[in-house]
Design a protein around this motif. Structure first.
Motif, PDB file in Angstrom:
ATOM      1  N   ILE A  27      80.138  23.251  38.930  1.00 31.90           N
ATOM      2  CA  ILE A  27      79.971  24.037  39.786  1.00 31.90           C
ATOM      3  C   ILE A  27      79.760  24.473  41.282  1.00 31.90           C
ATOM      4  CG2 ILE A  27      78.731  25.756  40.230  1.00 31.90           C
ATOM      5  CD1 ILE A  27      78.392  25.723  36.555  1.00 31.90           C
ATOM      6  N   ALA A  28      78.764  23.289  41.921  1.00 29.86           N
ATOM      7  CA  ALA A  28      78.408  22.608  43.207  1.00 29.86           C
ATOM      8  C   ALA A  28      79.422  22.561  44.405  1.00 29.86           C
ATOM      9  CB  ALA A  28      77.454  22.436  42.947  1.00 29.86           C
ATOM     10  N   THR A  29      80.454  21.253  43.396  1.00 23.70           N
ATOM     11  CA  THR A  29      82.238  21.571  43.888  1.00 23.70           C
ATOM     12  C   THR A  29      82.086  22.853  44.395  1.00 23.70           C
ATOM     13  OG1 THR A  29      81.506  18.927  43.331  1.00 23.70           O
ATOM     14  CG2 THR A  29      83.890  20.143  44.412  1.00 23.70           C
ATOM     15  N   GLU A  30      82.412  23.185  43.484  1.00 20.38           N
ATOM     16  CA  GLU A  30      83.776  24.914  44.343  1.00 20.38           C
ATOM     17  C   GLU A  30      82.647  26.085  44.340  1.00 20.38           C
ATOM     18  OE1 GLU A  30      84.019  26.788  40.015  1.00 20.38           O
ATOM     19  OE2 GLU A  30      85.331  25.279  38.700  1.00 20.38           O
ATOM     20  N   TYR A 341      82.086   5.605  51.121  1.00 25.05           N
ATOM     21  CA  TYR A 341      81.472   6.290  49.528  1.00 25.05           C
ATOM     22  C   TYR A 341      81.047   7.834  50.307  1.00 25.05           C
ATOM     23  CZ  TYR A 341      84.549   3.576  47.669  1.00 25.05           C
ATOM     24  OH  TYR A 341      85.583   2.643  46.809  1.00 25.05           O
ATOM     25  N   GLY A 342      79.956   7.127  51.188  1.00 29.43           N
ATOM     26  CA  GLY A 342      78.752   8.004  51.415  1.00 29.43           C
ATOM     27  C   GLY A 342      79.664   9.339  52.214  1.00 29.43           C
ATOM     28  N   ASP A 346      83.958  13.841  48.752  1.00 30.73           N
ATOM     29  CA  ASP A 346      84.665  13.816  47.693  1.00 30.73           C
ATOM     30  C   ASP A 346      83.292  13.561  46.928  1.00 30.73           C
ATOM     31  OD1 ASP A 346      87.269  13.937  47.940  1.00 30.73           O
ATOM     32  OD2 ASP A 346      87.722  12.255  47.804  1.00 30.73           O
ATOM     33  N   PHE A 347      82.078  12.965  47.873  1.00 28.91           N
ATOM     34  CA  PHE A 347      80.758  12.952  47.215  1.00 28.91           C
ATOM     35  C   PHE A 347      80.157  13.244  47.355  1.00 28.91           C
ATOM     36  CE2 PHE A 347      83.268   8.530  46.624  1.00 28.91           C
ATOM     37  CZ  PHE A 347      83.724   8.932  45.120  1.00 28.91           C
TER      38      PHE A 347
END
Length: 386
Positions: A27-30, A341-342, A346-347
């Motif tokens: 949900i946080a990603t959305e 990656y940081g 995507d993260f």
């Protein structure tokens, strides 16, 4: 002095952590992607789980627990993202508490239980185009006309602007100069004369939409006066608790970053071994842990010293100033340890870094907290205008 959580506090923390980790990352990603606030369904789910109004008295629909318990839960949600934590923030340490403490009984009993049920979201509207740190320069005016209040002015940087169900609006309620005329009214969405500017495009805080509020002969009932003229000191005392909430939101970015990077450095291999084996990484992790623990202790001290009342300006400013500062440092260090990656969207690490900078601006910038601290230390206020 007790540095150990009670069994009940640990159980509450575990419940919040389990729920947040299991159900909120996607949900946080959305919310980040779409820059939209948590849905009403999700907010109602929070209410069903008992996460709204944790420190609100049970007779008003809350759990009747303390400020410390509310901050413990808030940090677990903030570790996931600022956006998913914001309803917890607003219901426990935000404008709802000012309504609970100072509003007329009828307004209090209409609004506060609705917030605790997840049926209503209330935002605070303080800043204006020419009044941010110098809040007593605000110009928005509310004039009482019989059983109505007519509000005129412009508010800026309102987190929740355009989507909240109601706004606690700081305004002038008399012609007295400076703070003596300042109070607050509750303006509900849909009130005649209230309109909103476009959604602000900010560096961070995506999922916590912000916009201007425009009041053009906006009409509200007189019973919506929460604090009359001359009540600015009361409002700022309530805001000392909101500072602790702001500090905890910043802390959540740092502690969440630290938890994630501790996993990463044990899994990521370079030169044939996990990077946690390198002393430079170990030293950085230790520094990050010290900062996170120190920030948490300052915040919890502010809550504990208040004994579930309102924290002092000294304790709350110390907690906010330090947590705001170390959040930027810890998330930055965590991002560096994770490398590309940081830095990748995507993260969640880069989002935490961006939000950390926001928390050091919102609710009183870091340097303003330092002037609060110095004033409390020396027992006097400093006139910044002269």
């Amino acid at each position: 002095m007790n540095f150990t959580m009670t069994a009940d506090q640990r159980e509450l923390q575990a419940a919040a952590r389990d729920f947040a980790r299991a159900e909120l990352p996607a949900i946080a990603t959305e919310l980040e992607r779409d820059n939209k606030p948590p849905s009403h369904d999700l907010v109602r789910r929070y209410a069903e789980m008992g996460f709204l109004g944790i420190n609100v008295p049970s007779e008003l629909g809350g759990l009747g627990l303390g400020n410390l318990e509310a901050l413990i839960v808030l940090e677990e949600f903030a570790k996931i993202s600022s956006a998913v934590a914001f309803p917890i923030f607003e219901s426990s340490v935000g404008p709802v508490r000012a309504i609970e403490l100072f509003a007329p009984e009828s307004l209090k009993r209409r609004v506060v239980p609705a917030v605790c049920r997840g049926e209503m979201v209330v935002a605070v509207s303080m800043s204006e185009p020419d009044a941010g740190s110098a809040l007593t320069d605000l110009k928005t005016k509310a004039v009482v006309q019989g059983d109505k209040v007519i509000v005129n002015g412009t508010k800026r940087w309102c987190s929740g602007g355009g989507h909240a169900d109601a706004y606690l609006v700081y305004c002038r309620l008399s012609d007295e100069p400076g703070a003596r005329s300042i109070g607050a009214v509750l303006v509900e969405k849909g009130a005649p004369g209230l309109t909103f500017g476009p959604n602000e495009q900010l560096m961070g805080f995506r999922g916590i939409p912000s916009s201007d509020l425009y009041f053009d002969n906006c009409e509200i009932p007189a019973e919506n006066i929460v604090v009359p003229a001359g009540g600015f000191k009361k409002l700022m005392e309530a805001f000392d608790l909101e500072r602790c909430g702001n500090a905890t939101m910043a802390l959540g970015q740092a502690s969440g970053a630290l938890e994630d990077v501790c996993v990463y450095v044990q899994e990521r291999k370079q030169f044939g071994k996990p990077i946690a084996e390198f002393q430079a990484v170990q030293l950085k992790l230790a520094e990050m842990q010290m900062k996170v623990d120190a920030a948490r202790l300052l915040i919890w001290r502010a809550a504990s010293n208040a004994q579930d009342g309102l924290p002092s300006v000294l304790d709350s400013s110390l907690g906010k100033c330090f947590a705001n500062t170390i959040a930027r440092e810890v998330t930055g260090d965590a991002l560096q340890l994770m490398g590309a990656y940081g830095y990748s969207k995507d993260f969640p690490m880069e989002r935490r870094l961006r939000d950390s900078w926001g928390w050091g601006i919102a609710g009183g910038a870091i340097d303003i907290q330092k002037t609060n601290i110095a004033a409390a230390m020396l027992g006097r206020r400093f006139d910044q205008r002269r």
